[in-house]
Design a protein around this motif. Sequence first.
Motif, PDB file in Angstrom:
ATOM      1  N   THR A 133      27.375  52.404  42.093  1.00  0.00           N
ATOM      2  CA  THR A 133      26.629  53.312  42.513  1.00  0.00           C
ATOM      3  C   THR A 133      25.124  52.902  42.388  1.00  0.00           C
ATOM      4  O   THR A 133      24.718  51.924  41.264  1.00  0.00           O
ATOM      5  CB  THR A 133      26.764  54.651  42.039  1.00  0.00           C
ATOM      6  OG1 THR A 133      26.521  54.603  40.735  1.00  0.00           O
ATOM      7  CG2 THR A 133      28.087  55.400  41.968  1.00  0.00           C
ATOM      8  N   CYS A 134      24.212  53.555  42.996  1.00  0.00           N
ATOM      9  CA  CYS A 134      22.679  53.365  42.793  1.00  0.00           C
ATOM     10  C   CYS A 134      22.145  54.702  42.236  1.00  0.00           C
ATOM     11  O   CYS A 134      22.103  55.638  42.708  1.00  0.00           O
ATOM     12  CB  CYS A 134      22.153  53.162  44.027  1.00  0.00           C
ATOM     13  SG  CYS A 134      20.050  53.134  43.909  1.00  0.00           S
ATOM     14  N   PRO A 135      21.853  54.309  40.755  1.00  0.00           N
ATOM     15  CA  PRO A 135      21.535  55.688  40.053  1.00  0.00           C
ATOM     16  C   PRO A 135      20.304  56.338  40.559  1.00  0.00           C
ATOM     17  O   PRO A 135      19.828  57.344  40.489  1.00  0.00           O
ATOM     18  CB  PRO A 135      21.232  55.188  38.595  1.00  0.00           C
ATOM     19  CG  PRO A 135      21.795  53.820  38.524  1.00  0.00           C
ATOM     20  CD  PRO A 135      21.840  53.299  40.058  1.00  0.00           C
ATOM     21  N   ALA A 136      19.302  55.553  41.260  1.00  0.00           N
ATOM     22  CA  ALA A 136      18.048  55.759  41.790  1.00  0.00           C
ATOM     23  C   ALA A 136      18.200  57.122  42.839  1.00  0.00           C
ATOM     24  O   ALA A 136      17.542  57.894  42.968  1.00  0.00           O
ATOM     25  CB  ALA A 136      17.106  54.586  42.301  1.00  0.00           C
ATOM     26  N   LEU A 141      27.539  52.341  46.454  1.00  0.00           N
ATOM     27  CA  LEU A 141      27.286  51.070  47.155  1.00  0.00           C
ATOM     28  C   LEU A 141      28.483  50.144  47.420  1.00  0.00           C
ATOM     29  O   LEU A 141      29.426  49.953  46.555  1.00  0.00           O
ATOM     30  CB  LEU A 141      26.356  50.357  46.185  1.00  0.00           C
ATOM     31  CG  LEU A 141      25.182  51.193  45.784  1.00  0.00           C
ATOM     32  CD1 LEU A 141      24.084  50.088  44.911  1.00  0.00           C
ATOM     33  CD2 LEU A 141      24.338  51.637  46.983  1.00  0.00           C
ATOM     34  N   ASP A 145      25.283  46.672  50.917  1.00  0.00           N
ATOM     35  CA  ASP A 145      24.091  47.435  50.524  1.00  0.00           C
ATOM     36  C   ASP A 145      23.099  46.707  49.514  1.00  0.00           C
ATOM     37  O   ASP A 145      22.128  47.258  49.075  1.00  0.00           O
ATOM     38  CB  ASP A 145      24.486  48.808  49.711  1.00  0.00           C
ATOM     39  CG  ASP A 145      25.122  49.524  50.927  1.00  0.00           C
ATOM     40  OD1 ASP A 145      24.727  49.787  52.169  1.00  0.00           O
ATOM     41  OD2 ASP A 145      26.258  50.326  50.685  1.00  0.00           O
ATOM     42  N   ILE A 146      23.496  45.531  48.864  1.00  0.00           N
ATOM     43  CA  ILE A 146      23.149  44.912  47.889  1.00  0.00           C
ATOM     44  C   ILE A 146      22.215  43.644  48.206  1.00  0.00           C
ATOM     45  O   ILE A 146      22.441  42.879  48.899  1.00  0.00           O
ATOM     46  CB  ILE A 146      24.219  44.475  46.989  1.00  0.00           C
ATOM     47  CG1 ILE A 146      24.633  45.995  46.382  1.00  0.00           C
ATOM     48  CG2 ILE A 146      23.777  43.634  45.612  1.00  0.00           C
ATOM     49  CD1 ILE A 146      24.820  46.229  45.043  1.00  0.00           C
ATOM     50  N   ASP A 147      21.111  43.467  47.363  1.00  0.00           N
ATOM     51  CA  ASP A 147      20.529  42.182  47.264  1.00  0.00           C
ATOM     52  C   ASP A 147      20.577  41.559  45.940  1.00  0.00           C
ATOM     53  O   ASP A 147      20.242  42.559  45.050  1.00  0.00           O
ATOM     54  CB  ASP A 147      19.111  42.253  47.652  1.00  0.00           C
ATOM     55  CG  ASP A 147      18.814  42.435  49.191  1.00  0.00           C
ATOM     56  OD1 ASP A 147      19.732  41.710  50.090  1.00  0.00           O
ATOM     57  OD2 ASP A 147      17.960  43.119  49.550  1.00  0.00           O
ATOM     58  N   VAL A 148      20.574  40.325  45.801  1.00  0.00           N
ATOM     59  CA  VAL A 148      20.586  39.553  44.398  1.00  0.00           C
ATOM     60  C   VAL A 148      19.176  39.228  44.167  1.00  0.00           C
ATOM     61  O   VAL A 148      18.498  38.394  45.015  1.00  0.00           O
ATOM     62  CB  VAL A 148      21.370  38.527  44.394  1.00  0.00           C
ATOM     63  CG1 VAL A 148      21.353  37.663  43.006  1.00  0.00           C
ATOM     64  CG2 VAL A 148      22.680  38.679  44.604  1.00  0.00           C
ATOM     65  N   ARG A 149      18.503  39.996  43.050  1.00  0.00           N
ATOM     66  CA  ARG A 149      17.206  39.515  42.596  1.00  0.00           C
ATOM     67  C   ARG A 149      16.950  38.807  41.341  1.00  0.00           C
ATOM     68  O   ARG A 149      17.798  39.073  40.509  1.00  0.00           O
ATOM     69  CB  ARG A 149      16.335  40.721  42.747  1.00  0.00           C
ATOM     70  CG  ARG A 149      16.084  41.581  43.981  1.00  0.00           C
ATOM     71  CD  ARG A 149      15.146  40.960  44.769  1.00  0.00           C
ATOM     72  NE  ARG A 149      15.057  42.089  45.909  1.00  0.00           N
ATOM     73  CZ  ARG A 149      14.986  41.669  47.307  1.00  0.00           C
ATOM     74  NH1 ARG A 149      15.004  40.354  47.337  1.00  0.00           N
ATOM     75  NH2 ARG A 149      14.889  42.540  48.147  1.00  0.00           N
TER      76      ARG A 149
ATOM     77  N   LEU B 119      21.114  43.058  40.777  1.00  0.00           N
ATOM     78  CA  LEU B 119      21.631  43.802  42.067  1.00  0.00           C
ATOM     79  C   LEU B 119      21.023  44.949  42.408  1.00  0.00           C
ATOM     80  O   LEU B 119      21.163  45.729  41.883  1.00  0.00           O
ATOM     81  CB  LEU B 119      23.195  44.162  41.947  1.00  0.00           C
ATOM     82  CG  LEU B 119      24.222  42.921  41.523  1.00  0.00           C
ATOM     83  CD1 LEU B 119      25.704  43.387  41.422  1.00  0.00           C
ATOM     84  CD2 LEU B 119      23.899  41.916  42.418  1.00  0.00           C
ATOM     85  N   GLU B 120      20.170  44.794  43.447  1.00  0.00           N
ATOM     86  CA  GLU B 120      19.171  45.706  43.787  1.00  0.00           C
ATOM     87  C   GLU B 120      19.912  46.433  45.043  1.00  0.00           C
ATOM     88  O   GLU B 120      20.193  45.700  46.055  1.00  0.00           O
ATOM     89  CB  GLU B 120      17.964  44.993  44.496  1.00  0.00           C
ATOM     90  CG  GLU B 120      16.535  46.047  44.480  1.00  0.00           C
ATOM     91  CD  GLU B 120      15.598  45.264  44.526  1.00  0.00           C
ATOM     92  OE1 GLU B 120      14.738  44.783  43.730  1.00  0.00           O
ATOM     93  OE2 GLU B 120      14.960  45.195  45.791  1.00  0.00           O
ATOM     94  N   HIS B 121      19.803  47.768  45.185  1.00  0.00           N
ATOM     95  CA  HIS B 121      20.243  48.579  46.130  1.00  0.00           C
ATOM     96  C   HIS B 121      18.776  48.338  47.452  1.00  0.00           C
ATOM     97  O   HIS B 121      18.048  48.710  47.023  1.00  0.00           O
ATOM     98  CB  HIS B 121      20.288  49.923  45.981  1.00  0.00           C
ATOM     99  CG  HIS B 121      20.610  50.849  47.233  1.00  0.00           C
ATOM    100  ND1 HIS B 121      20.177  52.100  47.214  1.00  0.00           N
ATOM    101  CD2 HIS B 121      21.178  50.365  48.208  1.00  0.00           C
ATOM    102  CE1 HIS B 121      20.778  52.777  48.411  1.00  0.00           C
ATOM    103  NE2 HIS B 121      21.377  51.601  48.975  1.00  0.00           N
ATOM    104  N   GLU B 127      18.892  49.869  40.887  1.00  0.00           N
ATOM    105  CA  GLU B 127      19.691  48.970  40.570  1.00  0.00           C
ATOM    106  C   GLU B 127      21.224  49.253  40.336  1.00  0.00           C
ATOM    107  O   GLU B 127      21.436  50.165  39.820  1.00  0.00           O
ATOM    108  CB  GLU B 127      19.257  48.428  39.075  1.00  0.00           C
ATOM    109  CG  GLU B 127      19.868  46.894  38.533  1.00  0.00           C
ATOM    110  CD  GLU B 127      19.169  46.844  37.132  1.00  0.00           C
ATOM    111  OE1 GLU B 127      20.059  46.352  36.299  1.00  0.00           O
ATOM    112  OE2 GLU B 127      18.151  47.069  36.793  1.00  0.00           O
TER     113      GLU B 127
END
Lengths: 156, 156
Positions: A133-136, A141, A145-149, B119-121, B127
């Motif tokens: 999940t996205c806590p924000a 997810l 829905d995800i990007d690697v940063r 892993l960014e939404h 995250e």
Amino acid sequence: MYAEHMLGRTYANQNCSVARALEAVGERWSLLIIREALLAGSTRFGDFARSLGIAPNILTSRLDHFVADGLMARQRLSESTEKYEYVLTDKGRALFPTIVALRAWGDEWAAPDGPPTVLEHTECGGEAHQHVTCPACGMDLVLRDIDVRPGPGAKP
Amino acid sequence: MYAEHMLGRTYANQNCSVARALEAVGERWSLLIIREALLAGSTRFGDFARSLGIAPNILTSRLDHFVADGLMARQRLSESTEKYEYVLTDKGRALFPTIVALRAWGDEWAAPDGPPTVLEHTECGGEAHQHVTCPACGMDLVLRDIDVRPGPGAKP
């Protein structure tokens, strides 16, 4: 994502938490021993050996490795005995979500007769599930829905 | 929990979805290849080989194994070429939560400089986190909240 060598010979160029996690528990017997400790509550050499049908020399090597890596603590059963048990530490218990995720995958994709066991929430009888999940924003997810940063531990 | 042999020599007496999942992806290079496919989007032999520093013969064997097990599909790049790519199937993509769980463990317990990546939404910048929850009551679950019960696929 991949920088200088971090893990020696086996995982050169793997500055990545998946690689580091697998370095600690990646050999497949290892995760089965952790599963046995987490879900069956096993702590004794003989219990692991019996339940898993694992050769004693491999089991010894895996348990020693867990103790050295801080995933288990080796504790004498009592002052009057030379017998020991292997007890998961916080670091070892923290593999619970990984085991739940692997189980869920096996239940869905490799259990033609249905899940051999279910993880039941003791209090209410519901069946435990794991998700990302996205806590924000609270969204469940999936991969797209995800990007690697780069994170704080990224190497320049 | 453990009944008749299900997995042949390696995991005799392991009628368990963790064991079956590890049978498919338990050798540690395997989960790194899956990670690379999932998070970096790699599909080409050369990309896997370069990113992971894995020996070609091991990589070939792992990719063949994934294709045989239905985790990847081997697809010709175009009609005019003999080049192929290896594309995750739904079964392979379903390992996403397992990779997220392993990452989270590595971030917490094996990343002294902080997480190498996050892993960014994509949509909101939050995250991604992995949880175990009870869908019946909505509670976040930890190990002590859980009982292991026989499931529909349990052997008598």
